[in-house]
Design a protein around this motif. Structure first.
Motif, PDB file in Angstrom:
ATOM      1  N   TYR A  28     -28.747  -4.248  28.391  1.00 28.82           N
ATOM      2  CA  TYR A  28     -27.508  -4.135  27.615  1.00 28.82           C
ATOM      3  C   TYR A  28     -27.669  -4.674  26.194  1.00 28.82           C
ATOM      4  N   GLY A  29     -28.915  -4.961  25.798  1.00 30.12           N
ATOM      5  CA  GLY A  29     -29.160  -5.386  24.428  1.00 30.12           C
ATOM      6  C   GLY A  29     -28.719  -6.806  24.126  1.00 30.12           C
ATOM      7  N   ALA A  30     -28.643  -7.646  25.153  1.00 25.52           N
ATOM      8  CA  ALA A  30     -28.307  -9.062  24.961  1.00 25.52           C
ATOM      9  C   ALA A  30     -29.576  -9.864  25.224  1.00 25.52           C
ATOM     10  N   ALA A  31     -29.945 -10.747  24.317  1.00 24.28           N
ATOM     11  CA  ALA A  31     -31.212 -11.464  24.481  1.00 24.28           C
ATOM     12  C   ALA A  31     -31.087 -12.539  25.552  1.00 24.28           C
ATOM     13  N   PRO A  32     -31.939 -12.506  26.572  1.00 27.28           N
ATOM     14  CA  PRO A  32     -31.897 -13.580  27.561  1.00 27.28           C
ATOM     15  C   PRO A  32     -32.524 -14.857  27.000  1.00 27.28           C
ATOM     16  N   ILE A  33     -31.850 -15.971  27.244  1.00 24.13           N
ATOM     17  CA  ILE A  33     -32.386 -17.278  26.857  1.00 24.13           C
ATOM     18  C   ILE A  33     -32.660 -17.995  28.167  1.00 24.13           C
ATOM     19  N   VAL A  34     -33.929 -18.114  28.517  1.00 24.59           N
ATOM     20  CA  VAL A  34     -34.277 -18.519  29.885  1.00 24.59           C
ATOM     21  C   VAL A  34     -35.232 -19.706  29.898  1.00 24.59           C
ATOM     22  N   ARG A  35     -35.164 -20.462  31.011  1.00 27.58           N
ATOM     23  CA  ARG A  35     -36.181 -21.472  31.200  1.00 27.58           C
ATOM     24  C   ARG A  35     -37.425 -20.790  31.782  1.00 27.58           C
ATOM     25  N   GLY A  36     -38.591 -21.237  31.376  1.00 23.57           N
ATOM     26  CA  GLY A  36     -39.827 -20.583  31.807  1.00 23.57           C
ATOM     27  C   GLY A  36     -40.205 -20.948  33.221  1.00 23.57           C
ATOM     28  N   THR A  37     -39.586 -20.284  34.200  1.00 21.37           N
ATOM     29  CA  THR A  37     -39.897 -20.562  35.599  1.00 21.37           C
ATOM     30  C   THR A  37     -39.788 -19.268  36.397  1.00 21.37           C
ATOM     31  N   GLY A  38     -40.590 -19.152  37.457  1.00 18.68           N
ATOM     32  CA  GLY A  38     -40.497 -18.022  38.397  1.00 18.68           C
ATOM     33  C   GLY A  38     -40.456 -16.679  37.697  1.00 18.68           C
ATOM     34  N   GLY A  39     -39.556 -15.829  38.183  1.00 20.74           N
ATOM     35  CA  GLY A  39     -39.457 -14.473  37.669  1.00 20.74           C
ATOM     36  C   GLY A  39     -38.998 -14.405  36.220  1.00 20.74           C
ATOM     37  N   LEU A  40     -38.343 -15.464  35.754  1.00 26.83           N
ATOM     38  CA  LEU A  40     -37.900 -15.462  34.347  1.00 26.83           C
ATOM     39  C   LEU A  40     -39.123 -15.418  33.439  1.00 26.83           C
ATOM     40  N   LEU A  41     -40.149 -16.148  33.847  1.00 23.59           N
ATOM     41  CA  LEU A  41     -41.372 -16.195  33.057  1.00 23.59           C
ATOM     42  C   LEU A  41     -42.095 -14.840  33.080  1.00 23.59           C
TER      43      LEU A  41
END
Ligand code: GLC
Length: 491
Positions: A391-404
């Protein structure tokens, strides 16, 4: 295509008819994709009250399945092209509010509810085999389905053949821990259960007895296989076989801003102008200031310590001072909800807490957002970051699991990257990543980042084909293996 396989998916959740979290989305999309690829898929789940209320067309079979201490009635329906629905009803177990819990309390008979569900699955698979149409594979999801693995393995040991079992761990933090005596009283054979100090682990039992064990991202597979002292990790290492990471995809039929019926205006990677209209309309609906220059941060999903809701509460006032606007949606642990509400109250003009929101609102929030906050402490895969990118929204994620595995940190010039990644599980680190995103939004390169994220190909086709290879062959291709250490010698 190779010959069509007969696949039974066993799950406690299925979107949209019985959803608590990402499990529901993942299983529904995988089943639909396998059906579309020409396979014969059946999805089995308990016949919860919510499903009855959804008013699906269902046919009740006349002969119930015999279980050790009860019986199960089966209802057949259709879920999608190539995908049948099998609902199992055991008197007294599912006709109530809540899939796992009600008003914050887990149902006290969850072992019986899901243990007997697994017994019914095994009985159903046996009946299918007797009718000459055996399943090739039974794909079990999470602890609620895991106790079917020893039953199917036991049957195979007796008759010499039977379906292969694949167990997918969507979240190892939920193991299904119960007194072993209670499982034995339901008719389970203690020798087939994994227990320690009288406590049986349903997920551990599945890990020990399924033919193939997978989880929903490569990094989480590695984290599980290396988590010293973690009970599931120890079992995985004891298997002496690889745990396979298969990263979830996105169901584009449901999650595409170019076709999404929930939005006031549609857009895509090539022309995202209408995203601004989606944002303005949502802000107006929520009676928030409509100002295109203010970055809009959204946080979505379960309020829990896993999801880092406390970190969000801590960082929220600082992010709002950006200046920025923040919308928090989702419900969960009452103490964390209270902290989020308190944080929002500190910035009444900039932030709002919505609590539980509808699926339609979830879509509108993603379309409106400039960035989505996901400070998870751990995250097996995570789907919201994939939806956000779409949807064109930047994810701001902690670097863990699938997020990484699914978000590549942007460089300072925004020339590469698909979101913003931070390491420390602190409100400060989250705030700093949000500040990086805020300054990036003020640059001309932001549009390029948005296009890059929206163009990512995350369709379910690739993971579905990876699962098919696992269904067909016990060993995964070397590239998908996560090597696990040999079991520790007995003390
Ligand atoms: C669970 C996990 C989440 C994952 C989802 C679907 O909800 O916590 O990380 O995306 O399952 O596999």
């Amino acid at each position: 295509m190779a010959t069509a396989m007969r696949i039974l998916m066993v799950t406690s959740e299925l979107a949209p008819i019985a959803k608590v979290g990402g499990l529901a989305d993942a299983v529904a999309a995988l089943a639909k994709t396998l059906g579309r690829l020409g396979h014969d898929v059946t999805v089995a789940l308990p016949r919860y009250k919510v499903i009855e209320e959804a008013g699906l067309m269902l046919a009740r079979r006349l002969v119930p399945l015999k279980l050790p201490t009860s019986e199960a009635f089966t209802f057949d329906g259709r879920f999608a092209p190539g995908v049948q629905l099998l609902l199992l009803d055991i008197p007294g177990l599912y006709d109530r509010e809540g899939i796992y819990d009600h008003e914050g309390q887990a149902h006290p008979d969850n072992l019986r509810r899901f243990g007997q569900f697994c017994q019914a699955i095994a009985a159903h698979a046996e009946k299918r085999a007797a009718s000459g149409e055996p399943y090739d594979v039974v794909h079990l999801h999470d602890w609620h389905a895991a106790l079917a693995a020893p039953l199917i393995a036991g049957r195979r040991a007796v008759v010499g053949n039977g379906p292969r079992t694949v167990l997918t761990i969507h979240n190892a933090a939920h193991q299904g821990l119960f007194p072993i005596d209670e499982a034995v009283a339901l008719g389970f054979d203690a020798a087939t259960l994994t227990a320690s100090d009288g406590v049986m682990s349903a997920l551990g039992t599945g890990v020990a007895t399924a033919d193939v064990v997978t989880t929903v991202s490569t990094t989480y597979a590695r984290e599980l296989a290396s988590a010293d002292g973690d009970a599931v990790g120890a079992l995985l290492r004891a298997r002496n076989a690889p745990i396979v990471g298969v990263t979830n995809g996105v169901d584009y039929a449901t999650w595409s801003p170019s076709t999404d019926p929930h939005l006031v205006a549609r857009y895509d990677a090539e022309d995202a102008a209408n995203k601004g209209r989606c944002k303005a309309s949502l802000l107006a609906e929520l009676e928030m200031t409509v100002d295109p220059a203010l970055p809009l941060f959204v946080a979505l999903g379960r309020v829990s310590s896993q999801k880092g809701s406390d970190l969000l509460a801590e960082a929220l006032p600082q992010i709002a001072r950006g200046p920025a606007q923040i919308i928090v949606a989702g419900e969960g642990e009452p103490e964390l909800e209270a902290r989020l509400i308190a944080a929002v109250e500190e910035c009444p003009d900039a932030a709002i807490y919505l609590g539980h929101v509808s699926e339609a609102m979830t879509h509108r929030l993603l379309a409106a957002a400039d960035a989505v906050l996901m400070p998870s402490r751990f995250e097996p895969c995570g789907l919201v970051q994939l939806y956000a990118q779409r949807y064109g929204a930047a994810p701001i994620v902690r670097g863990t699991g699938g997020l990484l595995d699914t978000v590549v940190d942007c460089d300072a010039a925004l020339a590469t990257g698909t979101g913003f990644v931070f390491d420390d599980a602190t409100g400060e680190a989250l705030g700093a990543a949000a500040a990086r995103a805020t300054s990036a939004m003020r640059t001309a390169r932001w549009g390029e980042l948005r296009r890059r994220m929206m163009r990512l190909d995350r369709s379910w086709e690739r993971p579905a084909r990876q699962y098919l290879r696992l269904y067909q062959a016990p060993a995964a291709p070397a590239s998908e293996r996560v090597e696990v250490a040999p079991p520790a010698p007995p003390a």
